[in-house]
Write a protein that holds these residues in place. Structure first.
Motif, PDB file in Angstrom:
ATOM      1  N   GLU A   1       0.815  -1.332   0.094  1.00  6.94           N
ATOM      2  CA  GLU A   1       0.066  -0.012  -0.029  1.00  6.94           C
ATOM      3  C   GLU A   1       0.758   1.324   0.016  1.00  6.94           C
ATOM      4  OE1 GLU A   1      -2.880   0.196   2.918  1.00  6.94           O
ATOM      5  OE2 GLU A   1      -3.766  -1.926   2.637  1.00  6.94           O
TER       6      GLU A   1
ATOM      7  N   ALA B   1       5.062   1.523  -4.966  1.00 11.43           N
ATOM      8  CA  ALA B   1       4.499   1.107  -5.990  1.00 11.43           C
ATOM      9  C   ALA B   1       5.517   0.459  -6.918  1.00 11.43           C
ATOM     10  CB  ALA B   1       3.973   2.173  -6.711  1.00 11.43           C
TER      11      ALA B   1
ATOM     12  N   GLU C   1       3.391   7.089  -7.479  1.00 14.73           N
ATOM     13  CA  GLU C   1       2.542   6.717  -8.502  1.00 14.73           C
ATOM     14  C   GLU C   1       1.390   7.442  -8.642  1.00 14.73           C
ATOM     15  OE1 GLU C   1       0.312   2.260  -9.169  1.00 14.73           O
ATOM     16  OE2 GLU C   1       0.397   3.410  -7.023  1.00 14.73           O
ATOM     17  N   MET C   2       1.096   7.823 -10.037  1.00 15.71           N
ATOM     18  CA  MET C   2      -0.207   8.536 -10.586  1.00 15.71           C
ATOM     19  C   MET C   2      -1.205   7.175 -10.836  1.00 15.71           C
ATOM     20  SD  MET C   2       0.772  12.034 -12.153  1.00 15.71           S
ATOM     21  CE  MET C   2       0.121  11.531 -13.561  1.00 15.71           C
ATOM     22  N   GLY C   3      -2.450   7.338 -10.453  1.00 15.22           N
ATOM     23  CA  GLY C   3      -3.343   6.451 -11.115  1.00 15.22           C
ATOM     24  C   GLY C   3      -3.915   6.773 -12.515  1.00 15.22           C
TER      25      GLY C   3
ATOM     26  N   ASP D   1      -6.423   8.055 -13.444  1.00 14.04           N
ATOM     27  CA  ASP D   1      -7.103   9.344 -13.548  1.00 14.04           C
ATOM     28  C   ASP D   1      -6.182  10.381 -13.244  1.00 14.04           C
ATOM     29  OD1 ASP D   1      -6.346   9.071 -10.895  1.00 14.04           O
ATOM     30  OD2 ASP D   1      -8.430   9.190  -9.800  1.00 14.04           O
TER      31      ASP D   1
ATOM     32  N   ASN E   1      -4.280  11.407 -11.001  1.00 18.35           N
ATOM     33  CA  ASN E   1      -4.261  11.571  -9.547  1.00 18.35           C
ATOM     34  C   ASN E   1      -3.156  10.722  -8.708  1.00 18.35           C
ATOM     35  OD1 ASN E   1      -6.000  13.917  -9.709  1.00 18.35           O
ATOM     36  ND2 ASN E   1      -7.576  12.495  -9.569  1.00 18.35           N
ATOM     37  N   PRO E   2      -2.305  11.168  -7.913  1.00 15.64           N
ATOM     38  CA  PRO E   2      -1.582  10.699  -7.045  1.00 15.64           C
ATOM     39  C   PRO E   2      -2.230   9.546  -6.078  1.00 15.64           C
ATOM     40  CG  PRO E   2      -1.092  12.890  -6.635  1.00 15.64           C
ATOM     41  CD  PRO E   2      -2.470  12.895  -7.520  1.00 15.64           C
ATOM     42  N   THR E   3      -1.626   8.544  -6.068  1.00 13.87           N
ATOM     43  CA  THR E   3      -2.256   7.276  -5.401  1.00 13.87           C
ATOM     44  C   THR E   3      -1.804   7.218  -3.832  1.00 13.87           C
ATOM     45  OG1 THR E   3      -0.599   5.768  -5.911  1.00 13.87           O
ATOM     46  CG2 THR E   3      -2.282   5.650  -7.546  1.00 13.87           C
TER      47      THR E   3
ATOM     48  N   ARG F   1       1.043   6.043  -3.314  1.00  6.37           N
ATOM     49  CA  ARG F   1       2.169   4.825  -3.087  1.00  6.37           C
ATOM     50  C   ARG F   1       3.282   5.655  -3.925  1.00  6.37           C
ATOM     51  NH1 ARG F   1       0.859  -0.944  -4.939  1.00  6.37           N
ATOM     52  NH2 ARG F   1       1.139  -0.041  -6.955  1.00  6.37           N
TER      53      ARG F   1
END
Length: 162
Positions: free
Chosen positions: A29, A32, A133-135, A137, A139-141, A143
């Motif tokens: 969690e 990444a 990490e960015m998802g 979408d 946006n930052p996740t 991770r």
């Protein structure tokens, strides 16, 4: 994303299945793994070029008589007696060193390099950057990418995990 999907992504990026499984054990969690290797893939590919194709290009350009115009420093080294293999190794080593130094700075979450340079300053209250990490979408996740400086070239990782 499932572990199997992550494994498929990492092997598609160029890691052996064994190396991918090794690194996926650190995917949590907080950390990444897949985005770290996605970030590093172009750099690893560039290094692989300097491990083989660069020497071939030097020899090709030399045979075509265009090396002086295409790569003057390499032409000068060849003229001074260096072999294409030595020039290739120099280019590879310097490229790897530059990548690792840059990636190390991106990984330096403690700011130790800054603290060393300014030993009388207290940077403990100063913010710092960290790779995140960015998802899908954008946006930052939440991770983080970690230890990216030690993960290139991929061929080296594959050999060490075999």
């Amino acid at each position: 994303m499932t572990t199997e999907e992550k494994l498929n992504y990492l092997t598609a990026l160029g890691l052996s299945e064994k190396a991918a499984k090794y690194y996926l054990q650190y995917d949590t969690e907080v950390w990444a793994v897949v985005p770290a290797f996605r970030l590093l893939k172009p750099l690893s590919d560039d290094l692989e070029f300097y491990q083989g194709r660069y020497r071939e290009l030097l020899e090709q350009w030399q045979a075509e008589g265009v090396l002086e115009d295409t790569d003057p420093p390499a032409a000068a080294l060849l003229k001074a007696g260096a072999s294409p293999e030595q020039i290739q190794r120099l280019a590879y080593d310097k490229t790897l060193q530059a990548y690792e130094l840059l990636l190390y700075q991106l990984d330096d979450h403690t700011g130790s390099e800054v603290s060393d340079a300014f030993d009388k300053e207290d940077f403990s209250r100063c913010s710092y950057g960290q790779l995140m990490e960015m998802g899908p979408d954008k946006n930052p996740t939440g991770r983080y990418l970690f230890e990216v400086h030690g993960k290139i070239p991929f061929s080296q990782l594959n050999k060490s995990c075999e």
